[in-house]
Enzyme design. Structure first.
Site, mmCIF file in Angstrom:
data_model
loop_
_atom_site.group_PDB
_atom_site.id
_atom_site.type_symbol
_atom_site.label_atom_id
_atom_site.label_comp_id
_atom_site.label_asym_id
_atom_site.label_seq_id
_atom_site.Cartn_x
_atom_site.Cartn_y
_atom_site.Cartn_z
ATOM 1 N N GLY A 232 28.729 52.129 48.372
ATOM 2 C CA GLY A 232 29.153 50.734 48.483
ATOM 3 C C GLY A 232 28.851 49.838 47.316
ATOM 4 O O GLY A 232 28.767 48.620 47.482
ATOM 5 N N GLU B 119 25.929 50.254 55.660
ATOM 6 C CA GLU B 119 27.150 49.640 56.204
ATOM 7 C C GLU B 119 28.386 50.037 55.410
ATOM 8 O O GLU B 119 29.491 50.146 55.966
ATOM 9 C CB GLU B 119 26.999 48.119 56.254
ATOM 10 C CG GLU B 119 27.330 47.349 54.980
ATOM 11 C CD GLU B 119 26.436 47.652 53.803
ATOM 12 O OE1 GLU B 119 26.915 47.548 52.659
ATOM 13 O OE2 GLU B 119 25.260 47.986 54.010
ATOM 14 N N ASP B 120 28.226 50.277 54.104
ATOM 15 C CA ASP B 120 29.366 50.650 53.270
ATOM 16 C C ASP B 120 29.975 51.971 53.718
ATOM 17 O O ASP B 120 31.190 52.105 53.865
ATOM 18 C CB ASP B 120 28.940 50.720 51.804
ATOM 19 C CG ASP B 120 27.619 51.464 51.608
ATOM 20 O OD1 ASP B 120 27.162 52.134 52.555
ATOM 21 O OD2 ASP B 120 27.051 51.370 50.517
ATOM 22 N N ASN B 121 29.113 52.955 53.955
ATOM 23 C CA ASN B 121 29.588 54.258 54.397
ATOM 24 C C ASN B 121 30.218 54.185 55.774
ATOM 25 O O ASN B 121 31.238 54.835 56.046
ATOM 26 C CB ASN B 121 28.434 55.267 54.393
ATOM 27 C CG ASN B 121 28.891 56.685 54.605
ATOM 28 O OD1 ASN B 121 29.114 57.127 55.723
ATOM 29 N ND2 ASN B 121 29.027 57.427 53.508
ATOM 30 N N ALA C 244 33.709 52.572 55.591
ATOM 31 C CA ALA C 244 34.660 53.559 55.083
ATOM 32 C C ALA C 244 35.005 54.599 56.144
ATOM 33 O O ALA C 244 36.179 54.960 56.317
ATOM 34 C CB ALA C 244 34.079 54.231 53.840
#
Length: 466
Positions: A234, A275-277, A280
């Site tokens: 992210g 949270e980024d993973n 996605a």
């Protein structure tokens, strides 16, 4: 058992060693081929970065983009990192610079840049909104809601980007305007591989730089080239708000008549540390959409990171991945150069009598050559010779040697420190705050005692939250 039976048993040895030897050599060939794929893909993708036609288009003809940069303290290279978003060759974008409170040291830098670039539509948002335990989500949620555009570009504060990155990323997100419809699934997220540069000479910084620019980049690019599942870091992500507002983090496919009562949107990802993973993965699994890498890198400034900081940073993300992708985390040591090289060497010696002392130097030399080629593709130039080369390769060798010990320590725990707070990682990467401030382990003392800096975003100066 008579003499004939004993003779027959010795003439038909167990097949288990043979099977293990074949498996070891086969696995080595697979991992090396995957790394080679990453190397070739890096050459094709990153050695040519053409200017986007959107850069010189009329503002009314290009999609608007809202850039969100969460800030906390004076990160390494902060001024240059933030300035790179003010100088994008793109005619239609706004910038949100978000801080937790009005005492944040980053505000002075932000105000200087806004004064320097008065024609850029930039906004300061002070004050977080708590929607979960993840401080990054809490920091950006207000900007997310106020964004005037559907396309969002979220960049960490320690990231610097080329002036053409936004245009090329929007090209990747939307696809060629004249392309005919195809069966290919729509791109919902464009991300950028991190390319680290150490701003100070400290051992941990150079080990981190060597890791991100070689092995990590190689495997990251290879996995995204194969694209059988979501794999996103992210540091710099571009996606559509309208897509995020349709997902809830359960990773269950959304149907046309979906009547789920689950909350949707960015706020639901506040319960995850990574949270980024999860964002996605939600776009991939819930909406059935796909991701793409642009031909740009996210230049990741690494400040004063000690070796202990590096150690605990790697521990944190192994423990998070363990709860999100357990099988992949479990086999991770068997993808590293030392372990996989030894397995292959043992297998070749057993099957063909090939000497280990000959195979291993060849293996490490070729492995290093592939990794340095990946470095050259991302940097746009080969690693300089002389002292710089030897310093980088020394840090690279130390990273390779530490990979297994770090994994062995990390795999048994579930407690992580992030931004000065302690969390317990639970199922699917969700986290909850822990009341335990110190982990009872001798690793926390002596040489491995933390320096006290907040290492999640390489913050150089402590803020009020410590």
């Amino acid at each position: 058992m008579d003499v004939d039976d004993v003779t027959e048993a010795h003439s038909h040895p167990s097949a288990v060693p043979t099977v293990l030897a074949v498996a070891g050599v086969t696995w080595y060939c697979f991992i090396f081929s995957l790394g080679l794929l990453g190397c070739v893909s890096a050459r094709k993708r990153y050695r040519l970065r053409p200017r986007s036609p959107l850069a010189s288009a009329d503002p009314s003809t290009v999609p608007g983009v809202s850039i969100i940069r969460p800030l906390k303290g004076l990160d390494a290279n902060l001024y240059e990192n933030l300035e790179s978003t003010f100088t994008q060759e793109y005619p239609n974008y706004e910038i949100f610079l978000t801080v937790e409170n009005d005492h944040d040291q980053a505000l002075a830098v932000v105000r200087d840049l806004i004064a320097k670039y008065p024609n850029v539509n930039a906004h300061i948002i002070i004050g977080e909104e708590t929607v979960g335990v993840n401080p990054k989500v809490n920091n950006i949620i207000r900007a997310y809601r106020q964004a005037a555009n559907d396309i969002l570009w979220v960049l960490d504060s320690n990231v610097m980007v080329d002036s053409g990155t936004l245009g090329r990323s929007v090209d990747a997100l939307d696809g060629p305007p004249s392309a005919a419809p195809s069966s290919r699934k729509r791109i919902a997220l464009v991300h950028h591989v991190p390319f680290a540069f150490a701003t100070e000479y400290s051992l941990g910084s150079h080990v981190e730089q060597a890791f991100l620019n070689t092995n990590h980049a190689k495997m990251y690019i290879a996995i995204n080239t194969v694209a059988i599942d979501s794999c996103v870091v992210g540091k710099s992500n571009l996606y559509r708000k309208s897509d995020i507002d349709r997902v809830d983090g359960t990773l269950k496919p959304v149907t046309s008549n979906d009547q789920s009562r689950h909350e949707k949107g960015l706020a639901v990802f506040g319960r995850f540390l990574a949270e980024d993973n999860m964002i996605a993965s939600a776009l991939w699994h819930e909406l059935g959409l796909r991701h793409d890498l642009s031909c740009d890198v996210a230049r990741n400034a690494v400040g004063n990171m000690s070796l202990a900081d590096y150690f605990w940073r790697r521990v944190r993300w192994i423990r998070v991945r363990k709860r999100m992708v357990f099988a992949a985390t479990l086999i991770e040591p068997f993808t590293e150069s030392i372990v996989v090289g030894v397995l292959a060497a043992l297998g070749l010696r057993y099957l063909f009598g090939f000497p280990m002392w000959l195979f291993l130097p060849i293996h490490f030399a070729v492995w290093l050559a592939v990794d340095l080629d990946v470095y050259a593709s991302l940097a746009g130039y080969p690693l300089p010779s002389g002292a710089v080369w030897w310093r980088f390769v020394g840090a690279y060798a130390l990273r390779e040697a530490l990979a297994l010990p770090i994994w062995m320590f990390a795999i048994w725990g579930s407690t992580v420190d992030w931004r000065g707070k302690t969390y317990i990682v639970m199922r699917n990467g969700e986290v909850r705050r822990s009341n335990r401030d110190d982990e009872k382990s001798w690793f926390r003392w002596g040489f491995w005692k933390r320096s006290g800096k907040n290492d999640s975003h390489y913050e150089a100066i402590e803020t009020s939250e410590s």
